[in-house]
Design a protein around this motif. Sequence first.
Motif, PDB file in Angstrom:
ATOM      1  N   ASP A  57       0.689  -1.324  -0.012  1.00  0.00           N
ATOM      2  CA  ASP A  57      -0.055  -0.040  -0.060  1.00  0.00           C
ATOM      3  C   ASP A  57       0.972   1.255   0.092  1.00  0.00           C
ATOM      4  N   ARG A  58       2.104   1.164  -0.380  1.00  0.00           N
ATOM      5  CA  ARG A  58       3.097   2.175  -0.242  1.00  0.00           C
ATOM      6  C   ARG A  58       3.598   2.383  -1.767  1.00  0.00           C
ATOM      7  N   LEU A  59       3.948   3.744  -1.912  1.00  0.00           N
ATOM      8  CA  LEU A  59       4.682   4.043  -3.235  1.00  0.00           C
ATOM      9  C   LEU A  59       6.084   4.602  -2.884  1.00  0.00           C
ATOM     10  N   LEU A  60       7.145   3.966  -3.221  1.00  0.00           N
ATOM     11  CA  LEU A  60       8.612   4.254  -2.781  1.00  0.00           C
ATOM     12  C   LEU A  60       9.230   5.187  -3.651  1.00  0.00           C
ATOM     13  N   VAL A  61      10.031   5.936  -3.585  1.00  0.00           N
ATOM     14  CA  VAL A  61      10.834   6.767  -4.352  1.00  0.00           C
ATOM     15  C   VAL A  61      12.097   5.914  -4.226  1.00  0.00           C
ATOM     16  N   CYS A  62      12.599   5.274  -5.556  1.00  0.00           N
ATOM     17  CA  CYS A  62      13.838   4.632  -5.603  1.00  0.00           C
ATOM     18  C   CYS A  62      15.030   5.517  -6.440  1.00  0.00           C
ATOM     19  N   LYS A  63      14.515   6.613  -6.911  1.00  0.00           N
ATOM     20  CA  LYS A  63      15.614   7.480  -7.627  1.00  0.00           C
ATOM     21  C   LYS A  63      15.280   8.719  -7.374  1.00  0.00           C
ATOM     22  N   SER A  64      16.638   9.731  -7.042  1.00  0.00           N
ATOM     23  CA  SER A  64      16.405  11.117  -6.789  1.00  0.00           C
ATOM     24  C   SER A  64      16.283  11.721  -7.939  1.00  0.00           C
ATOM     25  N   GLY A  65      15.298  12.891  -7.856  1.00  0.00           N
ATOM     26  CA  GLY A  65      14.975  13.730  -8.952  1.00  0.00           C
ATOM     27  C   GLY A  65      14.009  14.586  -8.466  1.00  0.00           C
ATOM     28  N   VAL A  66      13.067  14.995  -9.493  1.00  0.00           N
ATOM     29  CA  VAL A  66      12.140  15.884  -9.314  1.00  0.00           C
ATOM     30  C   VAL A  66      10.796  15.038  -9.817  1.00  0.00           C
ATOM     31  N   LEU A  67       9.800  15.064  -8.909  1.00  0.00           N
ATOM     32  CA  LEU A  67       8.477  14.165  -9.187  1.00  0.00           C
ATOM     33  C   LEU A  67       7.607  15.161 -10.293  1.00  0.00           C
ATOM     34  N   ARG A  68       7.224  14.388 -11.229  1.00  0.00           N
ATOM     35  CA  ARG A  68       6.553  14.761 -12.471  1.00  0.00           C
ATOM     36  C   ARG A  68       5.318  14.132 -12.697  1.00  0.00           C
ATOM     37  N   HIS A  69       4.190  14.653 -13.127  1.00  0.00           N
ATOM     38  CA  HIS A  69       2.957  14.210 -13.450  1.00  0.00           C
ATOM     39  C   HIS A  69       2.502  14.439 -14.853  1.00  0.00           C
ATOM     40  N   LYS A  70       2.010  13.533 -15.334  1.00  0.00           N
ATOM     41  CA  LYS A  70       1.316  13.541 -16.778  1.00  0.00           C
ATOM     42  C   LYS A  70      -0.293  13.073 -16.561  1.00  0.00           C
ATOM     43  N   GLN A  71      -1.054  14.100 -17.152  1.00  0.00           N
ATOM     44  CA  GLN A  71      -2.754  13.828 -16.950  1.00  0.00           C
ATOM     45  C   GLN A  71      -2.883  12.600 -17.653  1.00  0.00           C
ATOM     46  N   PRO A  72      -3.649  11.544 -17.253  1.00  0.00           N
ATOM     47  CA  PRO A  72      -4.462  11.825 -15.861  1.00  0.00           C
ATOM     48  C   PRO A  72      -3.648  11.220 -14.637  1.00  0.00           C
TER      49      PRO A  72
END
Length: 252
Positions: A57-72
């Motif tokens: 039930d978790r979303l883990l960050v495994c790489k350094s960087g900037v979080l991006r979002h593409k719709q939807p």
Amino acid sequence: MKEDMWKSLTEKVGQVLVPGDQFSCGPDDTDAAVIPLTEVSRPQKVLCGPGLRRCGDRLLVCKSGVLRHKQPNVFWMDSQQKRYVPVKGDSVIGVVTARSGDVFKVDCGGSEQASLSYLAFEGATKRNRPNVQVGDLVFGHLVVANKDMEPELACIDGSGRANGMGVFGEGGLVFSVSLGLVRRLLAPHSGLLQDLQLQFPCELVVALNGRVWVKASSVQQTLLVANLLQSCDTMSGQQRRQLLRRVAQGAL
């Protein structure tokens, strides 16, 4: 509650995250951003791109960087890393380094070399073998790529057609850039690619393993385009256009 959970994830878009950061849908996890990952509560399915990994039930960050979002609902980490990790389906530029029986060894920039069968070319048969020499550049896609197996490369699609894949590169130059620059070049309506082609028309082959092949009207122009692409890696759009304009006018 669903809207609040979705909002907590989208608020992180554009922020710098590091490995170990996590998003959770657990009710007692107050320090982490809460997102709807369960089938009951999520408003829509979350698609994880490079740099994000689903773990229960978790979303883990495994790489350094900037979080991006593409719709939807697509999220990924935008980073400037240069080390390539092979991924199935990626289109790559490789260098043939050896031939072992009916299999070629190809350097794709990963931790180990990929194998390329002589039958993985359009029209290749036991009698009609492709003309591939050590040192040739090949453009293909990875059909096998996981941590337990040697990567496998093919220069044909599912229907047996080359579609631009195979041995190439005569008269051009291949060089390496960051994976972030590659994604910007391959993005639909890429501003960087449009600005470059406007000032310096050239042929480009961009691969997801961080390699770019370029061929312009002359050797000098080819080297100029390669240097410009590497210089534009960390520039903003305004800085990039200013640099290209100055170079085109002969100021640099």
